[in-house]
Each structure stands twice: as C-alpha cells, then as structure tokens.
Design a protein around this motif. Structure first.
Motif, short mmCIF file in Angstrom:
data_model
loop_
_atom_site.label_atom_id
_atom_site.label_comp_id
_atom_site.label_asym_id
_atom_site.label_seq_id
_atom_site.Cartn_x
_atom_site.Cartn_y
_atom_site.Cartn_z
N ASP A 145 3.10 74.92 4.11
CA ASP A 145 2.22 74.27 3.13
C ASP A 145 0.80 74.23 3.69
O ASP A 145 -0.16 74.58 3.01
N THR A 146 0.66 73.78 4.93
CA THR A 146 -0.60 73.90 5.66
C THR A 146 -0.24 74.22 7.11
O THR A 146 0.85 73.88 7.57
N ALA A 147 -1.14 74.90 7.81
CA ALA A 147 -0.89 75.23 9.22
C ALA A 147 -2.23 75.38 9.92
O ALA A 147 -3.14 76.01 9.40
N ASP A 188 -6.28 75.00 18.44
CA ASP A 188 -7.72 75.13 18.68
C ASP A 188 -8.56 75.06 17.39
O ASP A 188 -9.78 75.11 17.45
N GLU A 189 -7.88 74.94 16.23
CA GLU A 189 -8.63 74.82 14.96
C GLU A 189 -8.58 73.41 14.40
O GLU A 189 -9.16 73.15 13.35
N ILE A 190 -7.83 72.54 15.06
CA ILE A 190 -7.66 71.19 14.50
C ILE A 190 -8.89 70.34 14.78
O ILE A 190 -9.40 70.30 15.90
N GLU A 223 -11.38 64.54 14.82
CA GLU A 223 -11.96 63.38 14.12
C GLU A 223 -11.46 63.29 12.68
O GLU A 223 -11.19 62.19 12.18
N ARG A 224 -11.33 64.45 12.05
CA ARG A 224 -10.80 64.45 10.67
C ARG A 224 -9.38 63.88 10.65
O ARG A 224 -9.03 63.08 9.77
N ALA A 225 -8.56 64.28 11.62
CA ALA A 225 -7.18 63.79 11.68
C ALA A 225 -7.16 62.28 11.97
O ALA A 225 -6.34 61.54 11.41
N GLU A 226 -8.08 61.82 12.84
CA GLU A 226 -8.15 60.37 13.14
C GLU A 226 -8.53 59.60 11.88
O GLU A 226 -7.96 58.53 11.61
N GLU A 273 -6.33 56.77 9.99
CA GLU A 273 -6.82 55.40 9.70
C GLU A 273 -6.70 55.08 8.21
O GLU A 273 -6.29 53.99 7.84
N ARG A 274 -7.09 56.05 7.36
CA ARG A 274 -7.00 55.84 5.91
C ARG A 274 -5.57 55.55 5.48
O ARG A 274 -5.31 54.61 4.74
N ALA A 275 -4.64 56.35 5.99
CA ALA A 275 -3.24 56.20 5.59
C ALA A 275 -2.69 54.87 6.11
O ALA A 275 -1.97 54.16 5.39
#
Ligand code: ATP
Length: 133
Positions: free
Chosen positions: A82-84, A88-90, A93-96, A100-102
């Motif tokens: 679905d996503t991958a 080295d592409e992650i 900060e976006r994931a953090e 936090e939002r979730a």
C-alpha cells in the motif's frame, strides 16, 4: 549450482520502490514473518504493517510497508505494498508528527473518532520510526 540471489521488486500504486538481485528477504506476513532465500517454493501471502528486511551483497536495509501482498515465484519475490519507503527515504519528523497526531486523537476519544483509522495511522508512524532504528 544453486543460485545465490533472487530478484526482488517492491512496488506501490504510486511508484517502484526497489528492484534488484538480493540474497535474503524477510517480510511481515499477516500470520508472522516470512523469510525467503533464493529458489523458494511458490507462495502468496497478505502483508501487515511492518518491516521488510533485505540482504544484498553483504549489506542490509529495511523498507517500511503498510500492508499489501507478497508473491514468490520463479526465483522472484514481488511485494505489492500500500505504501513503502526505504529506511533512507523516511522523513523522521513527518513520522513523529503523524505519531503525535494519532496519539492525540486516540487520547481525546472524541465521539466522531474513527478508531480503526487512528490506530492504523499510529501503527504506520511507529513502524516508520522503527525502520529508522
Ligand atoms: P502522513 O499523515 O504523514 O501523511 P500517513 O501514514 O497518513 O502519514 P500514508 O497515507 O501511509 O501516510 O502515505 C502517503 C504517502 O506518503 C506514501 O507515498 C508514503 O510512502 C509517504 N510517506 C508517509 N509518511 C512518510 C514518511 N515519514 N517519510 C517518507 N514518506 C512518507
């Protein structure tokens, strides 16, 4: 002589994430981790949110996937995810921020909370952060 590599392809509806000849692949199967050496018997499985581990020429890398399918056939492992994202592409900060939002949504317990959606968003974010460890 047995082949020492197999072709690995990782694709999403958006893009081709990886194509190459690799020595070993582990994927997050719906029922547990599945490891593939070259010339593995044919197999299909659903994937859950988790980490694909790849060994290629003595090096290894991880790919965070959020569900999909794996097919093994003819010395070829195809992952339709679905996503991958390769480690080295992650964008950490976006994931953090997504985590936090979730977490905030889940803690607020608002009456119109889509619980499954919030839990999946949290799992995807935690998985991306895990792939960076
Ligand atoms: P966000 O809320 O940050 O968009 P999400 O889990 O809802 O996170 P997805 O819907 O799973 O995001 O993915 C949307 C697209 O963004 C996909 O192409 C995915 O590969 C990419 N993506 C999501 N999060 C990251 C990240 N932290 N780093 C790099 N790419 C990401």
């Amino acid at each position: 002589m047995a082949e020492s590599t197999q072709r690995l392809e990782i694709v999403t509806p958006e893009k081709k994430v990886f194509t190459g000849d690799v020595n070993f692949v582990v994927v997050p199967g719906e029922l547990g981790e599945l490891g593939f050496l070259p010339n593995h018997a044919p197999l299909m499985s659903a994937l859950k949110i988790g980490i694909v581990r790849v060994q290629q020429e003595g090096k290894s890398f991880k790919v965070a996937v959020s569900g999909g399918f794996v097919e093994v056939r003819g010395n070829r492992v195809t992952i339709l995810a679905d996503t991958a994202e390769r480690d080295d592409e992650i964008d950490r900060e976006r994931a953090e921020r997504a985590r936090e939002r979730a977490e905030k949504r889940l803690a607020e317990k608002s009456p119109d909370l889509d619980l499954v959606r919030a839990e999946l968003a949290l799992k995807r974010a935690l998985n991306r952060l895990k792939a960076l460890q």
